[in-house]
Design an enzyme around this catalytic site. Structure first.
Site, mmCIF file in Angstrom:
data_model
loop_
_atom_site.group_PDB
_atom_site.id
_atom_site.type_symbol
_atom_site.label_atom_id
_atom_site.label_comp_id
_atom_site.label_asym_id
_atom_site.label_seq_id
_atom_site.Cartn_x
_atom_site.Cartn_y
_atom_site.Cartn_z
ATOM 1 N N LYS A 51 0.800 -1.224 0.000
ATOM 2 C CA LYS A 51 0.000 0.000 0.000
ATOM 3 C C LYS A 51 0.836 1.279 0.000
ATOM 4 O O LYS A 51 0.380 2.332 -0.454
ATOM 5 C CB LYS A 51 -0.937 0.014 1.208
ATOM 6 N N SER A 300 0.618 -9.737 -0.603
ATOM 7 C CA SER A 300 0.429 -8.288 -0.537
ATOM 8 C C SER A 300 0.708 -7.642 0.811
ATOM 9 O O SER A 300 0.955 -6.442 0.881
ATOM 10 C CB SER A 300 -0.999 -7.930 -0.975
#
Length: 402
Positions: A51, A300
């Site tokens: 992110k 992720s």
């Protein structure tokens, strides 16, 4: 619509600002799944998530006036940390609105980067609405977690790195929440290698993107261990990209994600959160379409609550038969317990918990139920122990076992 040039420009901005994470082959996971598996280790970023790529790309393009006024973001944790970390580095005030279900480890880490954290709402949508209201009231720039081309472009930079390091990849598997990550990845990958297959993964409890793209009507649940992708639907800027550039969408169950987390921890010695393990969960749940392919999985993120991790590991041990609960019925006479535990020890198992049940049982009054939680090698070992106990004239059964 987002284009390769936007992602390449983002990559230039990100040089020296985020880690170019490794994309490494896992031989053991390849054997388990039947595909040649490569892991893009975004859990190694400083904030333990991809992110921060999109966050930095967005913040770096703010005007001087926008920087002076500050930014606000809504996130279940990883986007929050990315915005907070890079805002602090750039000297920008950051306010983060997080849903009340956000794991404490993510809240604490976000605050540790100097952000002002506000816990509000029981869903991402409720938190988002509150963040946008505050943005309007205080003149802050809203940094959306996925529905923003600057964010999407930043996330897509990891696909440039994957294909540079592993150009032979023919399939990419990517978790989907609001679609920002997979939009960037699919745009970059398809532009560089048009024949590559891009597969998106959602949890069955939050199938918003699957419903939006395919027209299906899967019901939405209330919670998931993959809280990072617990989004009701894809962003308006993401949906056209999903429809045009993503080849397939798959759903996985909670158990699949739990299994993936445990496998990554045991085999690769790497920690993944629920959303981060979704790509591997897809290969475990749907192995046939990937068998024989060179598959890049986007791991992720690695921000997971320690208590949740402990529970997942325990459940994984039960699922594999390495932790088993058995019940032995025997005569309630001196030495019976010692006899049972001796047989268990001779069979190579370790007693973790033990409980005598006399009152709450349908056995004859002179009998007793001995319930034990055992540490064993695997399911076959549990069955060996049951056979050993039965051969000695004892009645034994495995609770919840096969």
């Amino acid at each position: 619509m987002l284009q390769l040039a936007h992602i390449q420009q983002a990559a230039e901005r990100l040089k020296g600002q985020v880690l170019d994470t490794p994309c490494v082959e896992s031989r053991t996971l390849s054997q388990v799944t039947g595909a040649q598996v490569f892991l893009k280790m975004e859990n190694l970023q400083f904030t333990a998530s991809f992110k921060e790529r999109g966050a930095y790309n967005k913040l770096a393009q703010l005007s001087a006036d926008e920087r002076a006024r500050g930014v606000i973001a809504m996130s279940a944790g990883n986007h929050a940390q990315g915005v907070a970390f890079h805002a602090e580095r750039l000297g920008i005030r950051a306010v983060i609105v997080m849903p009340r279900f956000t794991p404490g480890v993510k809240v604490a880490r976000t605050q540790g980067f100097g952000a002002e954290v506000i816990l509000h709402g029981d869903t991402l949508d409720a938190a988002s609405a509150h963040a946008q209201a505050l943005a309007h009231e205080q003149g802050l720039t809203f940094v959306h977690p996925f529905d923003d081309e600057a964010i999407m472009a930043g996330q897509g930079t990891l696909a440039l790195e994957m294909l540079a390091e592993q150009p032979a990849l023919d399939t990419l598997v990517v978790p989907i929440g609001g679609g920002g990550l997979i939009s960037g990845v699919a745009t970059a990958a398809k532009a560089l290698k048009p024949g590559i297959r891009v597969v998106g993964v959602q949890t069955a409890r939050f199938p918003g993107a699957v419903n939006a793209v395919t027209g299906s009507t899967h019901a939405q649940g209330a919670s998931t261990i993959a809280e990072g992708i617990a989004v009701s639907g894809p962003g308006a800027a993401c949906l056209p990209v999903l429809r045009e550039r993503v080849d397939e969408l798959l759903l996985v169950d909670e158990g699949d994600i739990e299994q993936a987390i445990v496998l990554l921890l045991e085999i690769e010695k790497t920690l993944s959160e629920g959303a981060g393990a979704a790509a591997l969960a897809a290969l475990l749940r749907h192995p046939a379409p990937f068998r024989g392919h060179k598959v890049g999985l986007v791991l992720s993120g690695g921000n997971i609550d320690p208590m949740l991790l402990a529970a997942i590991i325990g459940r994984g041990m039960v699922r594999s038969g390495r932790l088993a609960r058995i019940v032995v019925n025997t005569r309630d006479v001196p030495g019976s317990l010692a006899r049972v535990t001796a047989l268990v020890a001779e069979g190579g198992a370790n007693v973790q918990e033990i409980h005598h049940q006399r009152a709450f049982t349908l056995l004859a009054a002179q009998n007793v139920e001995i319930e034990m939680v055992l540490q064993t090698r695997d399911a076959a070992h549990v069955r060996e122990l049951l056979a050993r106990l039965t051969a000695e004239g004892l009645e034994a059964r495995w609770l919840g076992g096969a």
